[in-house]
Write an enzyme that holds these catalytic residues in place. Structure first.
Site, PDB file in Angstrom:
ATOM      1  N   SER A 264       2.226   7.564   5.407  1.00 10.16           N
ATOM      2  CA  SER A 264       3.014   6.916   5.769  1.00 10.16           C
ATOM      3  C   SER A 264       2.662   5.532   4.881  1.00 10.16           C
ATOM      4  O   SER A 264       2.842   4.224   5.094  1.00 10.16           O
ATOM      5  CB  SER A 264       2.313   6.184   6.666  1.00 10.16           C
ATOM      6  OG  SER A 264       1.934   6.041   7.556  1.00 10.16           O
ATOM      7  N   LYS A 309       1.793   1.239  15.601  1.00 13.51           N
ATOM      8  CA  LYS A 309       1.558   0.512  14.142  1.00 13.51           C
ATOM      9  C   LYS A 309       1.962  -0.706  13.731  1.00 13.51           C
ATOM     10  O   LYS A 309       1.097  -1.950  13.722  1.00 13.51           O
ATOM     11  CB  LYS A 309       3.044   0.669  12.976  1.00 13.51           C
ATOM     12  CG  LYS A 309       2.105   2.586  12.990  1.00 13.51           C
ATOM     13  CD  LYS A 309       2.557   3.497  11.536  1.00 13.51           C
ATOM     14  CE  LYS A 309       2.200   4.683  10.879  1.00 13.51           C
ATOM     15  NZ  LYS A 309       1.806   5.550   9.794  1.00 13.51           N
TER      16      LYS A 309
END
Length: 371
Positions: A264, A309
């Site tokens: 990611s 996140k």
């Protein structure tokens, strides 16, 4: 005993029993929470996250530029594979804004060991670094050489100790290969216990060439014969390797970030590389964070744990968050106050958004919306 006292005592005992059950009963869930967020333009653990190394005296050395602001990659902290959540822990997680309770098998599939999951995450992280370098250099019109390489060799498989991670495969049974899937097609065309001939440049020679910014030479290639095995439960031939597209770069780009797994961070690595190799200060001093996988063409893919996140980024001080288009709706439903979620589908989208941010044209940003 008075009825009121008896009722109170029964209620107290029931509550104690429920609390004990909540502490003792284990449920098949795991927990995700905001993890560390690191500026790809900065230093982490005493070393630059992105170190683009000059090769004095060699033609085509990269010119590097000063950067400012932040281009932070973000992570998710997860409970370990051996952790067994209690019912009380699950209830606490479900009620918390700073954690996400998910089925244990989401993080640790039942058909894989913890070691296999860790290995897969490490391989995805390595592959994401490669793709980030390719996408960044393509954006800068810097030529990149590509070739098929061995990603991993399964222990005990037919190819074990014959082929090695990092070996470059130039041909299989004499047929040149330029894409990873071509290797599997040739192997599966055999029957179990057939011999397959691989033309291979050993990993050591590949690494030596890469350090010089050169493509591995076919002069170093040799033949390796592997007798195929059989895929479990099937009659398909196999040798037990994974293949990937690897690359040679005209200069060394070293990404140092320990204890991070998964793909990611690809987008933020790619943007950090572009920022260091162009005179334009991409952020204009702003604090930008983000996430997203990236492929060699610069396409941005969605990731897991987006809510955690965005929380991590905002707590660190980010004002803008580059969000994969596929994660936009989920992220927008739990957007932290003060954080602008910017919809991002590609490297070009990200660079265009950064231009608007540094120019103060934030009203023109494509923002994530909750559907």
């Amino acid at each position: 005993m008075p009825r009121r006292t008896a009722t109170l005592l029964a209620s107290t005992l029931l509550l104690i029993a429920m609390l004990c059950a909540g502490v003792l009963i284990q449920v098949p869930y795991a927990e995700m929470s905001p993890g560390p967020t690191v500026n790809t333009l900065g230093v982490h653990g005493g070393d630059p996250v992105l170190n683009i190394k000059d090769k004095p005296g060699e033609k085509g050395d990269p010119k590097k530029y000063d950067t400012s602001g932040h281009l932070n990659m973000t992570t998710v902290r997860v409970t370990g594979s051996e952790y067994r959540m209690t019912l009380l822990g699950a209830l606490s997680g479900w009620l918390s804004d700073d954690s996400l309770v998910v089925p244990h098998k989401t993080l640790y599939p039942e058909d894989k060991s913890a070691e296999e999951v860790d290995q897969e995450n490490a391989e995805e992280f390595t592959a994401s670094q490669e793709s980030a370098k390719v996408a960044a250099l393509k954006e800068l019109d810097v030529p990149v050489s590509s070739y098929v390489a061995v990603g991993a060799v399964e222990k005990g498989a037919p190819a074990h100790k014959r082929l090695h991670a990092g070996d470059v495969i130039t041909a299989v049974d004499g047929k040149p290969v330029s894409k990873p899937e071509q290797v599997g097609l040739v192997v599966r065309g055999h029957k179990p216990r057939d011999n397959v001939s691989f033309t291979v440049i050993p990993a050591a020679q590949v690494k030596a060439a890469q350090k010089k910014g050169k493509k591995p030479s076919s002069k170093d290639a040799g033949k390796v014969t592997v007798r195929t095995g059989k895929t479990k439960g099937e009659s398909t031939a196999r040798v037990g390797i994974t293949t990937m597209l690897s690359h040679s770069f005209p200069f060394e780009i070293d990404i140092k970030l320990a204890d991070i797994g998964g793909p990611s961070a690809g987008l933020m690595f790619a943007l950090g590389i572009v920022d260091k190799l162009t005179p334009t200060d991409l952020t204009g001093g702003r604090f930008v964070a983000g996430t997203g996988t990236i492929d060699d063409s610069g396409k941005v893919g969605e990731i897991g744990g987006i809510q955690m996140k965005t929380l991590a980024a905002r707590k660190k001080g980010a004002r803008f968050f580059l969000t994969p288009a596929g994660n936009c709706a989920t992220a927008a439903k739990a957007r932290p106050d003060g954080l602008t979620l910017v919809k991002t589908s590609s490297m070009d989208d990200a660079l265009s958004s950064l231009q608007k941010i540094r120019k103060g044209e934030t009203d023109e940003l494509t923002r994530c919306k909750a559907h």
